[in-house]
Design a protein around this motif. Structure first.
Motif, PDB file in Angstrom:
ATOM      1  N   HIS A   1       2.670  41.892  58.913  1.00 48.74           N
ATOM      2  CA  HIS A   1       2.955  42.035  60.332  1.00 48.74           C
ATOM      3  C   HIS A   1       1.843  42.773  61.055  1.00 48.74           C
ATOM      4  CE1 HIS A   1       7.562  41.375  59.715  1.00 48.74           C
ATOM      5  NE2 HIS A   1       6.834  40.317  59.427  1.00 48.74           N
ATOM      6  N   ILE A   2       1.004  43.459  60.315  1.00 50.75           N
ATOM      7  CA  ILE A   2      -0.127  44.159  60.927  1.00 50.75           C
ATOM      8  C   ILE A   2      -1.445  43.766  60.262  1.00 50.75           C
ATOM      9  CG2 ILE A   2      -1.157  46.398  61.467  1.00 50.75           C
ATOM     10  CD1 ILE A   2       1.531  47.576  61.817  1.00 50.75           C
ATOM     11  N   ILE A   3      -1.440  43.638  58.942  1.00 51.67           N
ATOM     12  CA  ILE A   3      -2.657  43.234  58.212  1.00 51.67           C
ATOM     13  C   ILE A   3      -3.230  41.965  58.838  1.00 51.67           C
ATOM     14  CG2 ILE A   3      -3.548  42.357  56.012  1.00 51.67           C
ATOM     15  CD1 ILE A   3      -1.414  44.043  54.603  1.00 51.67           C
TER      16      ILE A   3
ATOM     17  N   HIS B   1       8.367  53.546  56.924  1.00 48.48           N
ATOM     18  CA  HIS B   1       7.084  52.969  56.513  1.00 48.48           C
ATOM     19  C   HIS B   1       7.047  52.525  55.047  1.00 48.48           C
ATOM     20  CE1 HIS B   1       2.671  52.492  56.233  1.00 48.48           C
ATOM     21  NE2 HIS B   1       2.816  52.110  57.479  1.00 48.48           N
TER      22      HIS B   1
ATOM     23  N   TYR C   1       8.520  49.212  55.083  1.00 50.91           N
ATOM     24  CA  TYR C   1       7.618  48.186  55.635  1.00 50.91           C
ATOM     25  C   TYR C   1       6.688  47.680  54.544  1.00 50.91           C
ATOM     26  CZ  TYR C   1       8.599  50.278  60.325  1.00 50.91           C
ATOM     27  OH  TYR C   1       9.167  50.762  61.469  1.00 50.91           O
TER      28      TYR C   1
ATOM     29  N   ARG D   1       8.581  45.655  51.928  1.00 49.78           N
ATOM     30  CA  ARG D   1       8.888  44.321  52.457  1.00 49.78           C
ATOM     31  C   ARG D   1       7.676  43.406  52.280  1.00 49.78           C
ATOM     32  NH1 ARG D   1       7.166  41.736  56.194  1.00 49.78           N
ATOM     33  NH2 ARG D   1       6.166  43.543  57.121  1.00 49.78           N
TER      34      ARG D   1
ATOM     35  N   GLY E   1      -6.963  51.401  56.634  1.00 51.76           N
ATOM     36  CA  GLY E   1      -6.506  51.402  58.023  1.00 51.76           C
ATOM     37  C   GLY E   1      -7.601  51.934  58.929  1.00 51.76           C
TER      38      GLY E   1
ATOM     39  N   ARG F   1      -2.150  46.179  65.675  1.00 52.76           N
ATOM     40  CA  ARG F   1      -1.038  46.531  66.571  1.00 52.76           C
ATOM     41  C   ARG F   1      -1.277  47.903  67.192  1.00 52.76           C
ATOM     42  NH1 ARG F   1       5.204  46.413  64.691  1.00 52.76           N
ATOM     43  NH2 ARG F   1       4.527  44.386  63.900  1.00 52.76           N
TER      44      ARG F   1
HETATM   45  C1  HEM Z   1       3.318  48.101  58.015  1.00 51.60           C
HETATM   46  C2  HEM Z   1       3.458  51.480  61.474  1.00 51.60           C
HETATM   47  C3  HEM Z   1      -0.446  53.627  59.625  1.00 51.60           C
HETATM   48  C4  HEM Z   1      -0.492  50.349  56.050  1.00 51.60           C
HETATM   49  C5  HEM Z   1       3.622  48.811  59.157  1.00 51.60           C
HETATM   50  C6  HEM Z   1       4.630  48.403  60.113  1.00 51.60           C
HETATM   51  C7  HEM Z   1       4.662  49.355  61.093  1.00 51.60           C
HETATM   52  C8  HEM Z   1       3.686  50.348  60.749  1.00 51.60           C
HETATM   53  C9  HEM Z   1       5.558  49.395  62.354  1.00 51.60           C
HETATM   54  C10 HEM Z   1       5.554  47.209  59.945  1.00 51.60           C
HETATM   55  C11 HEM Z   1       5.414  46.187  60.983  1.00 51.60           C
HETATM   56  C12 HEM Z   1       6.554  45.221  60.891  1.00 51.60           C
HETATM   57  O1  HEM Z   1       7.135  45.038  59.814  1.00 51.60           O
HETATM   58  O2  HEM Z   1       6.862  44.655  61.932  1.00 51.60           O
HETATM   59  C13 HEM Z   1       2.444  52.382  61.241  1.00 51.60           C
HETATM   60  C14 HEM Z   1       2.211  53.547  62.056  1.00 51.60           C
HETATM   61  C15 HEM Z   1       1.111  54.159  61.551  1.00 51.60           C
HETATM   62  C16 HEM Z   1       0.661  53.366  60.400  1.00 51.60           C
HETATM   63  C17 HEM Z   1       3.038  54.007  63.260  1.00 51.60           C
HETATM   64  C18 HEM Z   1       0.540  55.441  62.117  1.00 51.60           C
HETATM   65  C19 HEM Z   1      -0.079  56.376  61.401  1.00 51.60           C
HETATM   66  C20 HEM Z   1      -0.861  52.860  58.566  1.00 51.60           C
HETATM   67  C21 HEM Z   1      -2.121  53.017  57.867  1.00 51.60           C
HETATM   68  C22 HEM Z   1      -2.136  52.097  56.861  1.00 51.60           C
HETATM   69  C23 HEM Z   1      -0.886  51.356  56.928  1.00 51.60           C
HETATM   70  C24 HEM Z   1      -3.212  54.020  58.257  1.00 51.60           C
HETATM   71  C25 HEM Z   1      -3.196  51.807  55.828  1.00 51.60           C
HETATM   72  C26 HEM Z   1      -4.146  52.661  55.466  1.00 51.60           C
HETATM   73  C27 HEM Z   1       0.558  49.487  56.257  1.00 51.60           C
HETATM   74  C28 HEM Z   1       0.854  48.347  55.391  1.00 51.60           C
HETATM   75  C29 HEM Z   1       1.947  47.685  55.961  1.00 51.60           C
HETATM   76  C30 HEM Z   1       2.297  48.444  57.165  1.00 51.60           C
HETATM   77  C31 HEM Z   1       0.114  47.978  54.119  1.00 51.60           C
HETATM   78  C32 HEM Z   1       2.648  46.416  55.432  1.00 51.60           C
HETATM   79  C33 HEM Z   1       1.852  45.169  55.742  1.00 51.60           C
HETATM   80  C34 HEM Z   1       2.046  44.596  57.139  1.00 51.60           C
HETATM   81  O3  HEM Z   1       3.163  44.608  57.667  1.00 51.60           O
HETATM   82  O4  HEM Z   1       1.040  44.079  57.683  1.00 51.60           O
HETATM   83  N1  HEM Z   1       3.059  49.981  59.565  1.00 51.60           N
HETATM   84  N2  HEM Z   1       1.523  52.311  60.238  1.00 51.60           N
HETATM   85  N3  HEM Z   1      -0.143  51.837  57.985  1.00 51.60           N
HETATM   86  N4  HEM Z   1       1.448  49.515  57.290  1.00 51.60           N
HETATM   87 FE1  HEM Z   1       1.517  50.955  58.699  1.00 51.60          FE
END
Ligand code: HEM
Length: 131
Positions: free
Chosen positions: A75-77, A61, A64, A67, A112, A81
């Motif tokens: 990829h998520i913003i 993470h 991610y 990147r 999130g 997903r």
């Molecule tokens: C990117 C998984 C929670 C913020 C990602 C990506 C994955 C992921 C798989 C990359 C996607 C890609 O590159 O294809 C998860 C999982 C979570 C979680 C399994 C379970 C708890 C969160 C939360 C936040 C967050 C709660 C914010 C409060 C971000 C950010 C990125 C990201 C800023 C990079 C921007 C993007 O790719 O859109 N996450 N995430 N994540 N995640 Fe999480």
């Protein structure tokens, strides 16, 4: 007045809401999110968001986020997903994750939204089985 109103909305929201800084460290976790993941607030604040997900995402993470900081390609913003969450008791649950990027005066944070889809998943599976 408006600050109180926002605080009340976040506090009573049914979905989990978590705010992290650009290093992935949790700054705000509302009561719904604490309950979903099985932790209280003091166990989460200041810790990395990756503690709330299973491998392989947990190890990746930070990467991610890095990147995204380098490429600017989300990829998520703004998309959302289905992902897996990891509770304190070690159990894993599916949720729909949406993320928004918030530009404050001096820095950036991410919010999130955690929408538990355990029940939808169970009915989907039933439908598949009896179709
Ligand atoms: C990117 C998984 C929670 C913020 C990602 C990506 C994955 C992921 C798989 C990359 C996607 C890609 O590159 O294809 C998860 C999982 C979570 C979680 C399994 C379970 C708890 C969160 C939360 C936040 C967050 C709660 C914010 C409060 C971000 C950010 C990125 C990201 C800023 C990079 C921007 C993007 O790719 O859109 N996450 N995430 N994540 N995640 Fe999480």
């Amino acid at each position: 007045e408006s600050e109180n109103k926002f605080n009340s909305i976040i506090k009573t929201a049914v979905d989990g809401i978590i705010t992290i800084d650009t290093h992935g460290l949790m700054e705000m976790v509302n009561p719904a999110a604490q309950k979903l993941f099985g932790y209280n607030e003091s166990e989460l604040l200041g810790r990395n968001i990756n503690m709330l997900m299973p491998e392989p995402d947990s190890s990746q993470h930070d990467g991610y986020m890095e990147r995204y900081h380098h490429t600017g390609v989300p990829h998520i913003i703004g998309i959302g997903r289905e992902v897996s969450g990891l509770r304190k008791d070690g159990s894993v649950f599916p949720f729909f994750l949406s993320i928004s990027e918030v530009q404050l005066a001096d820095r950036k944070v991410y919010t999130g939204f955690v929408h538990d889809i355990t029940r939808q998943k169970v009915s989907e599976e039933r439908l598949r089985r009896y179709a």
